[in-house]
Every structure is written in C-alpha cells, then in structure tokens.
Design a protein around this motif. Structure first.
Motif, PDB file in Angstrom:
ATOM      1  N   LEU A 431      11.508  -1.407   8.924  1.00 58.00           N
ATOM      2  CA  LEU A 431      10.423  -1.752   8.365  1.00 58.00           C
ATOM      3  C   LEU A 431       9.168  -0.918   8.445  1.00 58.00           C
ATOM      4  N   GLU A 432       9.337   0.215   9.563  1.00 60.98           N
ATOM      5  CA  GLU A 432       8.415   1.228   9.558  1.00 60.98           C
ATOM      6  C   GLU A 432       8.399   2.205   8.223  1.00 60.98           C
ATOM      7  N   VAL A 433       9.585   2.441   7.935  1.00 58.09           N
ATOM      8  CA  VAL A 433       9.830   3.414   6.740  1.00 58.09           C
ATOM      9  C   VAL A 433       9.315   2.864   5.454  1.00 58.09           C
ATOM     10  N   MET A 434       9.622   1.559   5.330  1.00 57.73           N
ATOM     11  CA  MET A 434       9.306   0.806   4.111  1.00 57.73           C
ATOM     12  C   MET A 434       7.769   0.790   4.169  1.00 57.73           C
ATOM     13  N   ASP A 435       7.073   0.577   5.202  1.00 58.09           N
ATOM     14  CA  ASP A 435       5.823   0.520   5.108  1.00 58.09           C
ATOM     15  C   ASP A 435       4.855   1.617   4.979  1.00 58.09           C
ATOM     16  N   VAL A 436       5.563   3.001   5.316  1.00 63.77           N
ATOM     17  CA  VAL A 436       4.979   4.126   5.105  1.00 63.77           C
ATOM     18  C   VAL A 436       5.071   4.380   3.705  1.00 63.77           C
ATOM     19  N   LEU A 437       6.327   3.988   3.311  1.00 63.72           N
ATOM     20  CA  LEU A 437       6.747   4.479   1.648  1.00 63.72           C
ATOM     21  C   LEU A 437       5.796   3.702   0.680  1.00 63.72           C
ATOM     22  N   ILE A 438       5.272   2.546   1.249  1.00 66.03           N
ATOM     23  CA  ILE A 438       4.512   1.524   0.395  1.00 66.03           C
ATOM     24  C   ILE A 438       2.997   2.256   0.242  1.00 66.03           C
ATOM     25  N   GLY A 439       2.432   2.597   1.588  1.00 64.32           N
ATOM     26  CA  GLY A 439       1.325   3.331   1.367  1.00 64.32           C
ATOM     27  C   GLY A 439       1.382   4.569   0.613  1.00 64.32           C
ATOM     28  N   ILE A 440       2.286   5.141   0.657  1.00 68.30           N
ATOM     29  CA  ILE A 440       2.268   6.615  -0.344  1.00 68.30           C
ATOM     30  C   ILE A 440       2.549   6.137  -1.799  1.00 68.30           C
ATOM     31  N   ALA A 441       3.335   4.993  -1.958  1.00 72.32           N
ATOM     32  CA  ALA A 441       3.285   4.696  -3.416  1.00 72.32           C
ATOM     33  C   ALA A 441       2.077   4.338  -3.993  1.00 72.32           C
ATOM     34  N   VAL A 442       1.223   3.616  -3.106  1.00 70.94           N
ATOM     35  CA  VAL A 442      -0.215   3.369  -3.541  1.00 70.94           C
ATOM     36  C   VAL A 442      -1.081   4.489  -3.689  1.00 70.94           C
ATOM     37  N   ASP A 443      -0.917   5.778  -2.962  1.00 68.54           N
ATOM     38  CA  ASP A 443      -1.730   6.757  -3.115  1.00 68.54           C
ATOM     39  C   ASP A 443      -1.294   7.637  -4.254  1.00 68.54           C
ATOM     40  N   GLU A 444      -0.041   7.745  -4.348  1.00 67.93           N
ATOM     41  CA  GLU A 444       0.471   8.477  -5.473  1.00 67.93           C
ATOM     42  C   GLU A 444       0.378   7.719  -6.786  1.00 67.93           C
ATOM     43  N   ASP A 445       0.241   6.568  -6.803  1.00 64.47           N
ATOM     44  CA  ASP A 445       0.425   5.730  -8.145  1.00 64.47           C
ATOM     45  C   ASP A 445       1.890   5.661  -8.457  1.00 64.47           C
ATOM     46  N   ARG A 446       2.575   5.521  -7.496  1.00 64.18           N
ATOM     47  CA  ARG A 446       4.067   5.220  -7.950  1.00 64.18           C
ATOM     48  C   ARG A 446       4.524   3.950  -7.482  1.00 64.18           C
ATOM     49  N   MET A 447       3.705   2.675  -7.916  1.00 63.79           N
ATOM     50  CA  MET A 447       4.157   1.672  -7.440  1.00 63.79           C
ATOM     51  C   MET A 447       5.020   0.795  -8.167  1.00 63.79           C
ATOM     52  N   ASP A 448       5.633   1.298  -9.369  1.00 58.68           N
ATOM     53  CA  ASP A 448       6.716   0.402  -9.971  1.00 58.68           C
ATOM     54  C   ASP A 448       8.045   0.638  -9.537  1.00 58.68           C
ATOM     55  N   ILE A 449       9.044  -0.073  -9.497  1.00 61.26           N
ATOM     56  CA  ILE A 449      10.138  -0.096  -8.837  1.00 61.26           C
ATOM     57  C   ILE A 449      10.936   1.111  -9.032  1.00 61.26           C
ATOM     58  N   LYS A 450      10.649   1.882 -10.163  1.00 59.01           N
ATOM     59  CA  LYS A 450      11.403   3.055 -10.308  1.00 59.01           C
ATOM     60  C   LYS A 450      10.916   4.298  -9.714  1.00 59.01           C
ATOM     61  N   GLY A 451       9.425   4.219  -9.581  1.00 54.48           N
ATOM     62  CA  GLY A 451       8.909   5.255  -8.760  1.00 54.48           C
ATOM     63  C   GLY A 451       9.056   4.974  -7.259  1.00 54.48           C
TER      64      GLY A 451
END
Length: 505
Positions: A431-451
C-alpha cells in the motif's frame, strides 16, 4: 391427623388464655372438645382399624395347593376356593401366592440380572428419545439418537426433526462415523424400521426389516434385537439420555438445528473425558488404548433407501429446493447436481458422480434466497465497477487519492477508469509503494495507466528510489466532492472547442 393438630393448638392457646371458653372461641371449636383435649396428658395416637381378610381362613389351604403334589395355579385355586365358600376376588389370591413363591422354594426375583461386559469392538448399543428443545426462539420436538461402545463407554449423539426409517438408518451411519469404526454387533430396540417381529413367547427367530438387514450388511455388522419389555438389556444406552436432558438441554436456546448438533457433540465429547462410574476409566482414553484398533473400517459410501433428486444450477449459481434458493460455488453453474434432505432439516448436495459438495440447513420459510459471497470469489471483480464506490475506495486507500482524482478530472473524461486500473495492481505491491507512486504520477503528469505502469517498471528495475511517506490517519483525509467529477472550466473550454469546430465545418 386432625386430633393431634387440635390437641397441640389447644395446649398452646390454653397456656396463654387460662380459659376454656376463650380457647374454644379462638380456635372455633366446642368447649367440650377443649375439655376433652386438655384432659389428655399425652398426644393422641392414630390407631388404624384393621378388618379381617376374606382370604385369611383359606391361607393354609392355598399353601397346600400351591406345593407338591398339587402345584395349582392361581386360577385353579380361585375356583376351588369359591366352591368352599370364598366370596372375594382373584386379586388377593395372586398377591398371597407371590409371597408364598418368594418364601417357599428357590425363588429368584424377575429383576435379577447378570451384568455383561463386552470385549472391545464387540458391541455398540443404539437407541433414541424425544425432547422439547428451544430452537430458533421456539420450542420444537426433536429426536435424539445416541450410540455407545459397550466396552469403552465412548458415546456419540445427533439430533433430528424426524424419526422415520431414513433418519434412523442415517443416524446409525453418522454415529458409527463419529465413533471411528464398526462393531461386530449392534444392539437395537424393536421399531418397525429395524424389527418386524420379535415375539418373546415364540420359538421363531427375530424377523428384521429387509432394509435394516441390508444396512447391517453394508456396514459389516450384525443386528441384535433387545428382548421386548426388557430395557435392562441395553442399560448402557439409557444413561446418556438423562445426562443430555439435565446437563445440556435444560435452560438453553439454540440458533438452529446445526447449532444444536454441533454443541451437543462438543458436550458429549467432553463428557467422554470424565471417569466413568462403573468402569472407573476415562472413556476416550479407554477407547484410544484398547477399542479403536479393533473396530471394523467404515464403508466408503452411505446406505440410502431413496434415490437422490436432481437440480440444475442456475446461471447466477443458485439451486432451487422446496421454493427456496441457495447459492453454490460458481464452478457448478449449468451443471446438474443431486441432493437429499437428511433428518428433516439438512440439505446435502452431491455432483453427478455422487461426490459430496456441501451441506446447509433448510429454512422453514418459502420463497427465500440465501447467498454466500464465498461462492462467487472465483468470478468476483477485484475492484468495484461502481464509479461512486471506486472514488470511495481510492480516496480511503491512498493518501494521494484525492490529489489524483482532482488532477485526473482536469485531464481525462473518466478519471475513475484509471483509478480502477491502478487499484487492480494493488495485489502486486504494498500500500505504501502504491501511494508514493500515485503522488509521483500526479507530480510528473503520468496519470494514465500506461504512464503509471512505466513508473512501476522503473521502480522494479531500481531506477526509481522511493522515499518513505508519513501515513495520515484515514479519518483525517479530506473527502472529495463525489458529485463533482471535474472543474466546470473544463466543460466551458470543451464547449468553446466544439462551437469552433462546428463553425469551421
């Protein structure tokens, strides 16, 4: 004794009043009675009036006729006495003859018995009784079947709503299974389901029910019918019923019949861990040390007198029995299964090859549907397909969930589509890894599933080192407005683009 009570009352009241008139008035009796009772120095004693028996003058003659060389029976003696002037009935004659038989000759009481202790593995005794039991907050008549190993005194018990032949045969097999093996003989009572004729006055052999004989052959045991009107023959099986009523049933309420059976088996097993008063041994220990090894093996299948009925499992994985629907594992959808109802309450399901699938309790009501979520786990979606539920799960599971949905709402038509795809990957990462990566996806604009999958690959390859984050209390997380999917400016810009496209066309 009224005179004794009056005497005691008069003595007590007279000591206080010192007046016969006052004593009579208080006790509401005559002064003469008070005077008579006061003159008695000792309490009155009851003397029963005896009346001479009509048989008295004939007793010596009866004794003479009862012994050699006459040996008359009671009827003959009665007839002879009537000729000599006897005016009484035959009852006193038989009662006197009973005393004569006890006092003269080598008379042995009919109650005299020889205790028989069976060797291990030789005998089991089977019987049943009925109780009124509080089941599901209402009293029901239930039947308690019990079996005991005669050597070790190990016992097994089960309850039923029926006591027909099918229930009796099923109980014998279930109790033998609980005891772990088959004995050489089974001592039984004389119900029609087991015994057709057992006449103690006849020289003929006992006639057993053909189905009972087939059951005995299936189990590998022999039936031994108890003599009629001789309960001491199977005395070992009688005591468990008293114990069950006093120590188990009284004062208890049971949720259903399955609960009743489960709890009574636990109680009886605990009882078998206590020292038996006759053998002075613990039945479970006695059984394990001496009897278990000599029992015959259990048969691989059950003997049944009725064929099982069949049902086809519906596409939504339900089987319909007696106007009610019960869920079954989804792997049986579209297949035909067999079922039978045991003891009047337990439904057992079998596949087409009669392999056991499951059992559950039949309900009294009609047109009910009972579903078990475990039966649908094989096809159940790992993540909800409901948009409101996806939003709730995503924001409650991840501290960066609110940020992601807000940002994705400005970029995608369906931000919950990508949120659902991300949650489907949760089984592979913490859960912790997924939470951190979701925050990174928002910061780096990689929010689609491929990104997002590209971020996961970088993490797996060691190219992305994650810093630990401080987990927030889920209760303190701000919930997004579930009714607002994205900012209104998005729709204004979208409407302008559509109008511009129409004007160019």
């Amino acid at each position: 004794m009224k005179d004794l009570e009056d005497w005691a009352a008069v003595q007590k009241v007279y000591k206080q009043t010192k007046s016969k008139r006052a004593t009579a008035k208080i006790l509401d009796i005559s002064r003469n009675t008070v005077k008579r009772l006061l003159e008695m120095t000792e309490p009155p004693v009851y003397h029963r009036t005896s009346y001479p028996s009509k048989l008295y003058e004939y007793k010596e003659l009866i004794i003479e006729w009862r012994l050699d060389p006459y040996n008359f029976n009671g009827t003959r003696i009665f007839r002879e006495l009537k000729e000599k002037g006897y005016t009484g009935s035959i009852g006193p004659i038989y009662r006197f003859l009973g005393k004569v038989d006890e006092d003269v000759g080598n008379h042995i009481s009919k109650k005299a018995t020889v205790r028989h202790e069976s060797p291990p593995g030789d005998q089991a005794q089977f019987d049943w009784t009925e109780y009124e039991v509080l089941v599901g907050n209402r009293y029901q008549k239930v039947y308690c079947f019990a079996m005991i190993l005669a050597a070790s005194r190990k016992k097994a018990v089960c309850f039923s709503l029926k006591v027909d032949a099918e229930a009796i045969y099923e109980a014998i097999q279930e109790l033998y299974k609980d005891l772990g093996g088959i004995t050489l003989e089974l001592l039984i009572d004389n119900p029609k389901a087991l015994v057709i004729e057992n006449n103690p006055k006849s020289e003929d052999e006992v006639r057993y029910n053909p189905h009972a004989l087939m059951l005995a052959k299936h189990l590998g045991t022999e039936l031994n019918a108890c003599p009629c009107y001789w309960p001491r023959k199977k005395g070992k099986i009688e005591s468990p019923f008293k114990y069950i009523e006093e120590q188990f049933i009284k004062g208890k309420n049971f949720a259903n019949m399955e609960d009743l059976n489960r709890r009574v088996k636990q109680q009886v097993d605990g009882w078998c861990d206590q020292k038996h008063t006759t053998t002075k041994r613990i039945p479970n220990q006695h059984y394990l040390l001496e009897e278990q090894a000599v029992l015959l093996p259990l048969p691989k299948s059950r003997y049944r007198i009725k064929k099982m009925q069949n049902r086809k499992i519906s596409p939504d994985s339900f089987v319909s029995i007696n106007s009610n629907k019960y869920s079954v594992p989804v792997k049986y959808v579209g297949k035909t299964v067999l079922f039978r109802i045991v003891y009047g309450f337990r439904i057992e399901l079998y596949d087409s090859k009669e392999n056991f699938i499951m059992s559950f309790e039949q309900v009294d009501k009609k047109y009910q549907t009972f579903s078990n979520p475990e039966h649908y786990e094989a096809i159940a979606p790992r993540v909800s397909t409901s948009i409101p539920q996806i939003r709730r799960d995503f924001t409650q599971r991840y501290s960066n969930g609110v940020r992601y949905l807000d940002a994705a709402g400005h970029k995608f038509d369906q931000p919950t589509h990508y949120a659902r795809k991300i949650m489907e990957l949760q089984e592979l990462y913490s859960l912790e890894v997924m939470d951190v990566l979701i925050g990174i996806a928002v910061d780096e604009d990689r929010m689609d599933i491929k990104g997002f999958k590209a971020l996961l690959k970088e993490y797996n390859d060691g190219k992305r080192i994650l810093e630990p984050i401080q987990q927030k209390d889920p209760a303190s997380r701000s919930e997004p407005d579930l009714e607002l999917t994205r900012d209104c400016s998005y729709y204004e810009d979208y409407a302008k683009e559509m109008c511009y496209a129409d004007s160019n066309n």
